[in-house]
Design a protein around this motif. Structure first.
Motif, PDB file in Angstrom:
ATOM      1  N   THR A 177       0.832  -1.201   0.000  1.00  0.00           N
ATOM      2  CA  THR A 177       0.000   0.000   0.000  1.00  0.00           C
ATOM      3  C   THR A 177       0.864   1.248   0.000  1.00  0.00           C
ATOM      4  OG1 THR A 177      -1.719  -1.155   1.233  1.00  0.00           O
ATOM      5  CG2 THR A 177      -1.817   1.237   1.215  1.00  0.00           C
ATOM      6  N   LYS A 178       0.522   2.175  -0.872  1.00  0.00           N
ATOM      7  CA  LYS A 178       1.278   3.419  -0.962  1.00  0.00           C
ATOM      8  C   LYS A 178       0.596   4.529  -0.164  1.00  0.00           C
ATOM      9  CE  LYS A 178       3.635   2.572  -5.315  1.00  0.00           C
ATOM     10  NZ  LYS A 178       3.986   3.108  -6.655  1.00  0.00           N
ATOM     11  N   THR A 179       1.386   5.558   0.161  1.00  0.00           N
ATOM     12  CA  THR A 179       0.875   6.725   0.860  1.00  0.00           C
ATOM     13  C   THR A 179       1.109   7.953  -0.001  1.00  0.00           C
ATOM     14  OG1 THR A 179       1.315   5.761   3.038  1.00  0.00           O
ATOM     15  CG2 THR A 179       1.074   8.158   2.936  1.00  0.00           C
ATOM     16  N   ALA A 180       0.061   8.767  -0.138  1.00  0.00           N
ATOM     17  CA  ALA A 180       0.152   9.998  -0.926  1.00  0.00           C
ATOM     18  C   ALA A 180      -0.103  11.206  -0.032  1.00  0.00           C
ATOM     19  CB  ALA A 180      -0.860   9.977  -2.064  1.00  0.00           C
ATOM     20  N   LEU A 181       0.678  12.241  -0.227  1.00  0.00           N
ATOM     21  CA  LEU A 181       0.429  13.528   0.427  1.00  0.00           C
ATOM     22  C   LEU A 181      -0.105  14.486  -0.625  1.00  0.00           C
ATOM     23  CD1 LEU A 181       2.504  15.346   3.103  1.00  0.00           C
ATOM     24  CD2 LEU A 181       1.778  16.614   1.068  1.00  0.00           C
ATOM     25  N   ILE A 182      -1.253  15.097  -0.338  1.00  0.00           N
ATOM     26  CA  ILE A 182      -1.913  16.003  -1.273  1.00  0.00           C
ATOM     27  C   ILE A 182      -2.079  17.363  -0.621  1.00  0.00           C
ATOM     28  CG2 ILE A 182      -3.980  16.418  -2.674  1.00  0.00           C
ATOM     29  CD1 ILE A 182      -4.552  13.385  -2.507  1.00  0.00           C
ATOM     30  N   THR A 183      -1.545  18.412  -1.244  1.00  0.00           N
ATOM     31  CA  THR A 183      -1.781  19.756  -0.729  1.00  0.00           C
ATOM     32  C   THR A 183      -3.024  20.345  -1.396  1.00  0.00           C
ATOM     33  OG1 THR A 183      -0.383  20.865  -2.394  1.00  0.00           O
ATOM     34  CG2 THR A 183       0.703  20.098  -0.362  1.00  0.00           C
ATOM     35  N   GLY A 184      -3.634  21.315  -0.722  1.00  0.00           N
ATOM     36  CA  GLY A 184      -4.855  21.903  -1.265  1.00  0.00           C
ATOM     37  C   GLY A 184      -5.965  20.881  -1.378  1.00  0.00           C
ATOM     38  N   ALA A 185      -6.098  20.032  -0.331  1.00  0.00           N
ATOM     39  CA  ALA A 185      -7.014  18.892  -0.414  1.00  0.00           C
ATOM     40  C   ALA A 185      -8.448  19.217  -0.012  1.00  0.00           C
ATOM     41  CB  ALA A 185      -6.497  17.752   0.465  1.00  0.00           C
ATOM     42  N   THR A 186      -8.714  20.463   0.356  1.00  0.00           N
ATOM     43  CA  THR A 186     -10.052  20.778   0.873  1.00  0.00           C
ATOM     44  C   THR A 186     -11.048  21.175  -0.211  1.00  0.00           C
ATOM     45  OG1 THR A 186      -9.396  23.070   1.328  1.00  0.00           O
ATOM     46  CG2 THR A 186      -9.183  21.476   3.142  1.00  0.00           C
ATOM     47  N   SER A 187     -10.602  21.338  -1.445  1.00  0.00           N
ATOM     48  CA  SER A 187     -11.528  21.708  -2.517  1.00  0.00           C
ATOM     49  C   SER A 187     -10.940  21.331  -3.872  1.00  0.00           C
ATOM     50  CB  SER A 187     -11.832  23.219  -2.484  1.00  0.00           C
ATOM     51  OG  SER A 187     -10.662  23.965  -2.765  1.00  0.00           O
ATOM     52  N   GLY A 188     -11.779  21.428  -4.895  1.00  0.00           N
ATOM     53  CA  GLY A 188     -11.332  21.300  -6.280  1.00  0.00           C
ATOM     54  C   GLY A 188     -10.595  20.020  -6.593  1.00  0.00           C
ATOM     55  N   ILE A 189      -9.497  20.164  -7.328  1.00  0.00           N
ATOM     56  CA  ILE A 189      -8.732  19.013  -7.808  1.00  0.00           C
ATOM     57  C   ILE A 189      -8.157  18.200  -6.653  1.00  0.00           C
ATOM     58  CG2 ILE A 189      -6.660  18.349  -9.103  1.00  0.00           C
ATOM     59  CD1 ILE A 189      -7.275  20.779 -10.956  1.00  0.00           C
ATOM     60  N   GLY A 190      -7.659  18.866  -5.626  1.00  0.00           N
ATOM     61  CA  GLY A 190      -7.084  18.159  -4.485  1.00  0.00           C
ATOM     62  C   GLY A 190      -8.106  17.295  -3.773  1.00  0.00           C
ATOM     63  N   HIS A 191      -9.289  17.849  -3.577  1.00  0.00           N
ATOM     64  CA  HIS A 191     -10.387  17.131  -2.932  1.00  0.00           C
ATOM     65  C   HIS A 191     -10.794  15.916  -3.761  1.00  0.00           C
ATOM     66  CE1 HIS A 191     -14.742  16.595  -1.969  1.00  0.00           C
ATOM     67  NE2 HIS A 191     -14.347  16.862  -0.734  1.00  0.00           N
ATOM     68  N   HIS A 221      -4.698  10.779   7.355  1.00  0.00           N
ATOM     69  CA  HIS A 221      -4.155  11.707   8.356  1.00  0.00           C
ATOM     70  C   HIS A 221      -4.267  13.113   7.772  1.00  0.00           C
ATOM     71  CE1 HIS A 221      -1.755  13.161  11.694  1.00  0.00           C
ATOM     72  NE2 HIS A 221      -0.979  13.797  10.845  1.00  0.00           N
ATOM     73  N   ILE A 222      -4.638  14.085   8.593  1.00  0.00           N
ATOM     74  CA  ILE A 222      -4.791  15.457   8.101  1.00  0.00           C
ATOM     75  C   ILE A 222      -3.736  16.375   8.708  1.00  0.00           C
ATOM     76  CG2 ILE A 222      -7.242  15.242   7.547  1.00  0.00           C
ATOM     77  CD1 ILE A 222      -7.864  16.690  10.191  1.00  0.00           C
ATOM     78  N   LEU A 223      -3.326  17.363   7.907  1.00  0.00           N
ATOM     79  CA  LEU A 223      -2.384  18.390   8.345  1.00  0.00           C
ATOM     80  C   LEU A 223      -2.987  19.752   8.019  1.00  0.00           C
ATOM     81  CD1 LEU A 223       1.036  16.974   7.028  1.00  0.00           C
ATOM     82  CD2 LEU A 223       0.183  16.908   9.383  1.00  0.00           C
ATOM     83  N   ILE A 268       4.822  18.830   8.342  1.00  0.00           N
ATOM     84  CA  ILE A 268       5.284  17.600   7.681  1.00  0.00           C
ATOM     85  C   ILE A 268       6.158  16.771   8.619  1.00  0.00           C
ATOM     86  CG2 ILE A 268       6.718  16.736   5.773  1.00  0.00           C
ATOM     87  CD1 ILE A 268       5.463  19.020   4.076  1.00  0.00           C
ATOM     88  N   LYS A 269       6.919  17.446   9.472  1.00  0.00           N
ATOM     89  CA  LYS A 269       7.736  16.721  10.457  1.00  0.00           C
ATOM     90  C   LYS A 269       6.865  15.976  11.463  1.00  0.00           C
ATOM     91  CE  LYS A 269      11.747  17.361  13.467  1.00  0.00           C
ATOM     92  NZ  LYS A 269      12.686  18.333  14.068  1.00  0.00           N
ATOM     93  N   SER A 270       5.639  16.477  11.680  1.00  0.00           N
ATOM     94  CA  SER A 270       4.746  15.884  12.690  1.00  0.00           C
ATOM     95  C   SER A 270       3.996  14.653  12.192  1.00  0.00           C
ATOM     96  CB  SER A 270       3.717  16.935  13.139  1.00  0.00           C
ATOM     97  OG  SER A 270       2.695  17.100  12.155  1.00  0.00           O
ATOM     98  N   ILE A 271       4.147  14.287  10.930  1.00  0.00           N
ATOM     99  CA  ILE A 271       3.408  13.142  10.383  1.00  0.00           C
ATOM    100  C   ILE A 271       3.743  11.884  11.197  1.00  0.00           C
ATOM    101  CG2 ILE A 271       3.083  11.652   8.363  1.00  0.00           C
ATOM    102  CD1 ILE A 271       3.781  14.081   6.607  1.00  0.00           C
ATOM    103  N   PRO A 272       2.720  11.172  11.671  1.00  0.00           N
ATOM    104  CA  PRO A 272       2.981   9.983  12.502  1.00  0.00           C
ATOM    105  C   PRO A 272       3.623   8.845  11.716  1.00  0.00           C
ATOM    106  CG  PRO A 272       0.632  10.199  12.044  1.00  0.00           C
ATOM    107  CD  PRO A 272       1.279  11.443  11.521  1.00  0.00           C
ATOM    108  N   GLU A 273       4.197   7.917  12.439  1.00  0.00           N
ATOM    109  CA  GLU A 273       5.013   6.856  11.856  1.00  0.00           C
ATOM    110  C   GLU A 273       4.293   6.097  10.745  1.00  0.00           C
ATOM    111  OE1 GLU A 273       8.469   5.400  11.114  1.00  0.00           O
ATOM    112  OE2 GLU A 273       8.204   6.764  12.814  1.00  0.00           O
ATOM    113  N   GLY A 274       3.027   5.778  10.936  1.00  0.00           N
ATOM    114  CA  GLY A 274       2.304   4.981   9.956  1.00  0.00           C
ATOM    115  C   GLY A 274       2.093   5.668   8.615  1.00  0.00           C
ATOM    116  N   PHE A 275       2.304   6.990   8.576  1.00  0.00           N
ATOM    117  CA  PHE A 275       2.092   7.758   7.342  1.00  0.00           C
ATOM    118  C   PHE A 275       3.373   8.419   6.834  1.00  0.00           C
ATOM    119  CE2 PHE A 275      -2.038   7.639   9.395  1.00  0.00           C
ATOM    120  CZ  PHE A 275      -2.935   7.480   8.352  1.00  0.00           C
ATOM    121  N   LYS A 276       4.472   8.235   7.563  1.00  0.00           N
ATOM    122  CA  LYS A 276       5.684   9.024   7.305  1.00  0.00           C
ATOM    123  C   LYS A 276       6.318   8.790   5.941  1.00  0.00           C
ATOM    124  CE  LYS A 276       8.305  10.869  11.213  1.00  0.00           C
ATOM    125  NZ  LYS A 276       7.387  11.980  11.272  1.00  0.00           N
TER     126      LYS A 276
END
Length: 250
Positions: free
Chosen positions: A2-16, A53-55, A69-77
């Motif tokens: 399983t892969k993990t993706a980080l998406i910025t601007g995730a609250t609307s539009g393309i990111g959402h 996980h949300i930031l 980004i430094k605060s991302i927990p181990e399971g998502f790092k």
């Protein structure tokens, strides 16, 4: 795996839309945005499909970006996929009438914000010698249009940074590419025109791209085999031929 993706601007539009598309395919998500209430709503919805996980931070704030980004927990790092989507357009004025605050907002988010997030994520990718970075550009990064001046400049910069990243990260086997949409019906014009009703007219009279269209393309790009990297993808609605040519319904 399983892969993990980080998406910025995730609250609307393309990111959402991309968050939803990735969740359907079981990709773990680190979703970033300025609006905590929206992040919580998305998290609640998507946790039925995948791990989320949300930031809550603003990419233009260098200190907060690195801290978050430094605060991302181990399971998502371990970030396998970075989607640099956060961006905005402020104003549509000729250069001689432009608002300097608008210029700052566009350069700070579209260019510097992208760089801050990338700088925080890239070291783990180079260490692992794997990863995939997609920068969301715009057709405005390919062609300048009247009154687009600084916004177009910021998106030209995104494409230049993407090309530079691809060259510099090539020895590490990291994929880098840009997706540049034309007219997509999102909150984009509401932001550009600062809530003015003329934003409503931007997408009238033709079938604009939808955020979900771009999200499906993004998933297609990240799901290619290891030896395939889609480096540069320009996508228009059928009604749009370039920045100046748009077929509207009669």
């Amino acid at each position: 795996m399983t892969k993990t993706a980080l998406i910025t601007g995730a609250t609307s539009g393309i990111g959402h839309a991309t968050a939803y598309e990735f969740a359907k395919h079981g990709i773990n998500l680190v979703l970033c945005g300025r609006r905590l209430d929206r992040l919580n709503t998305i998290k609640e919805a998507l946790e039925k499909l995948t791990n989320v996980h949300i930031l809550n931070f603003d990419v233009k704030d260098k200190t907060e970006t690195f801290k978050a980004i430094k605060s991302i927990p181990e399971g998502f790092k371990t970030i396998d996929i970075l989607i640099n989507n956060a961006g905005n357009a402020h104003g549509l004025d000729p250069i001689n009438e432009g608002d300097i605050d608008d210029w700052d907002a566009m350069m700070d988010i579209n260019v510097k914000g992208l760089l801050y997030v990338s700088k925080a994520i890239i070291p783990q990718m180079t260490e692992r010698k794997s990863g995939h970075i997609i920068n969301i550009g715009s057709s405005a990064g390919k062609q300048v249009y009247p009154n687009g001046n600084v916004y177009c400049a910021s998106k030209h910069a995104v494409l230049a940074i993407t090309e530079g990243m691809r060259i510099d990260l090539n020895p590490f086997g990291i994929k880098v590419g840009a997706i540049s949409p034309g007219l997509v019906q999102t909150e984009f014009s509401q932001v550009r025109f600062k809530g003015d009703k003329k934003a409503d007219a931007v997408y009238q009279g033709f079938d604009a791209l939808q955020a979900e269209d771009i999200a499906e393309i993004i998933y297609f790009v990240v799901s290619r085999p290891n030896h395939v990297n889609i480096a540069d993808l320009l996508v228009f609605p059928t009604a749009q031929a370039n920045a100046f040519t748009l077929k509207k319904n009669s």
